[in-house]
Design an enzyme around this catalytic site. Sequence first.
Site, PDB file in Angstrom:
ATOM      1  N   GLY A   1       0.786  -1.219   0.000  1.00  0.00           N
ATOM      2  CA  GLY A   1       0.000   0.000   0.000  1.00  0.00           C
ATOM      3  C   GLY A   1       0.820   1.272   0.000  1.00  0.00           C
TER       4      GLY A   1
ATOM      5  N   LEU B   1      -3.848  -4.212  10.261  1.00  0.00           N
ATOM      6  CA  LEU B   1      -4.908  -3.218  10.067  1.00  0.00           C
ATOM      7  C   LEU B   1      -4.753  -2.059  11.043  1.00  0.00           C
ATOM      8  CD1 LEU B   1      -7.321  -3.244  12.487  1.00  0.00           C
ATOM      9  CD2 LEU B   1      -7.666  -5.509  11.539  1.00  0.00           C
ATOM     10  N   ALA B   2      -5.385  -0.940  10.676  1.00  0.00           N
ATOM     11  CA  ALA B   2      -5.441   0.239  11.543  1.00  0.00           C
ATOM     12  C   ALA B   2      -6.872   0.760  11.522  1.00  0.00           C
ATOM     13  CB  ALA B   2      -4.467   1.306  11.064  1.00  0.00           C
TER      14      ALA B   2
ATOM     15  N   CYS C   1      -3.682   6.457   1.587  1.00  0.00           N
ATOM     16  CA  CYS C   1      -3.579   5.252   0.755  1.00  0.00           C
ATOM     17  C   CYS C   1      -3.486   5.604  -0.733  1.00  0.00           C
ATOM     18  CB  CYS C   1      -4.742   4.305   1.020  1.00  0.00           C
ATOM     19  SG  CYS C   1      -4.859   3.824   2.757  1.00  0.00           S
TER      20      CYS C   1
ATOM     21  N   LEU D   1      -5.584  -1.073   5.668  1.00  0.00           N
ATOM     22  CA  LEU D   1      -5.051  -2.432   5.719  1.00  0.00           C
ATOM     23  C   LEU D   1      -3.792  -2.520   4.863  1.00  0.00           C
ATOM     24  CD1 LEU D   1      -7.383  -5.513   5.314  1.00  0.00           C
ATOM     25  CD2 LEU D   1      -5.096  -5.512   4.356  1.00  0.00           C
ATOM     26  N   GLY D   2      -2.756  -3.130   5.409  1.00  0.00           N
ATOM     27  CA  GLY D   2      -1.528  -3.341   4.647  1.00  0.00           C
ATOM     28  C   GLY D   2      -0.783  -4.535   5.195  1.00  0.00           C
TER      29      GLY D   2
ATOM     30  N   TYR E   1      -1.686   7.232   8.112  1.00  0.00           N
ATOM     31  CA  TYR E   1      -1.369   7.913   9.368  1.00  0.00           C
ATOM     32  C   TYR E   1      -1.747   7.025  10.539  1.00  0.00           C
ATOM     33  CZ  TYR E   1      -1.983  11.013  13.369  1.00  0.00           C
ATOM     34  OH  TYR E   1      -1.923  11.564  14.628  1.00  0.00           O
ATOM     35  N   HIS E   2      -0.876   7.010  11.552  1.00  0.00           N
ATOM     36  CA  HIS E   2      -1.179   6.341  12.817  1.00  0.00           C
ATOM     37  C   HIS E   2      -1.107   7.372  13.941  1.00  0.00           C
ATOM     38  CE1 HIS E   2      -0.926   2.526  10.821  1.00  0.00           C
ATOM     39  NE2 HIS E   2       0.360   2.655  10.558  1.00  0.00           N
TER      40      HIS E   2
END
EC number: 2.3.1.181
Length: 213
Positions: A77, A156-157, A173, A143-144, A81-82
């Site tokens: 991907g 996943l986030a 993304c 998802l990556g 951002y996290h």
Amino acid sequence: MKFQLQHKTIFLRQLGIQPYEPISDAMHLFTEQRDTNTPDEIWLVQHPKVFTQGQAGKAEHLLSLGDIPVIQSDRGGQVTYHGPGQQVMYVMIDIKRARIGVRQLVTAIEDTVIKTLAHFGVKAYARPDAPGVYVNEAKICSLGLRIRKGCSFHGLALNIAMDLEPFQRINPCGYAGMKMIQLSDLVPGITVEQVQPVLVEKFCQQLGFKLNS
């Protein structure tokens, strides 16, 4: 029978809030060192503010970063951002041993999130053209994955109760103008702690795992 039961067990690690890079390094080390007898694991973690650029990431999708760092990641991907209030779930699964394909795992993760959100009364869906989970045309979960030695890592986030503003500094993304949403927009007062057990339970149900925490 004992062998099969052993490998249908998955271990849960609750990691709290941790910087991205040490967790990424630990995930790589776990995957490099595991063998055919290593139990699968789920890691639940939140990261301090960080942008991560996936393998397909392009610089033009980084718009106005400000003081938030960008870290290169080997997941699939583009940029995402996290931040605190977002539940990240890393899935270290021996997919060769489990006899599932990458597409099956992606679908299982998306279905996990869809069923988790349904538990809280939210109708969500996946899109064939853009991995992840969506609500009312806005993205709620990114998802990556990466596969190495027949084993998955990354994951996943899920946006739960966070500051969404940093998503405006990127094309999430790789999609310009992608609208982001979080669960607390739809279920006021919801917390990460309330979502965690449901997310883990739904994931185990999707793939037939027994949880060992």
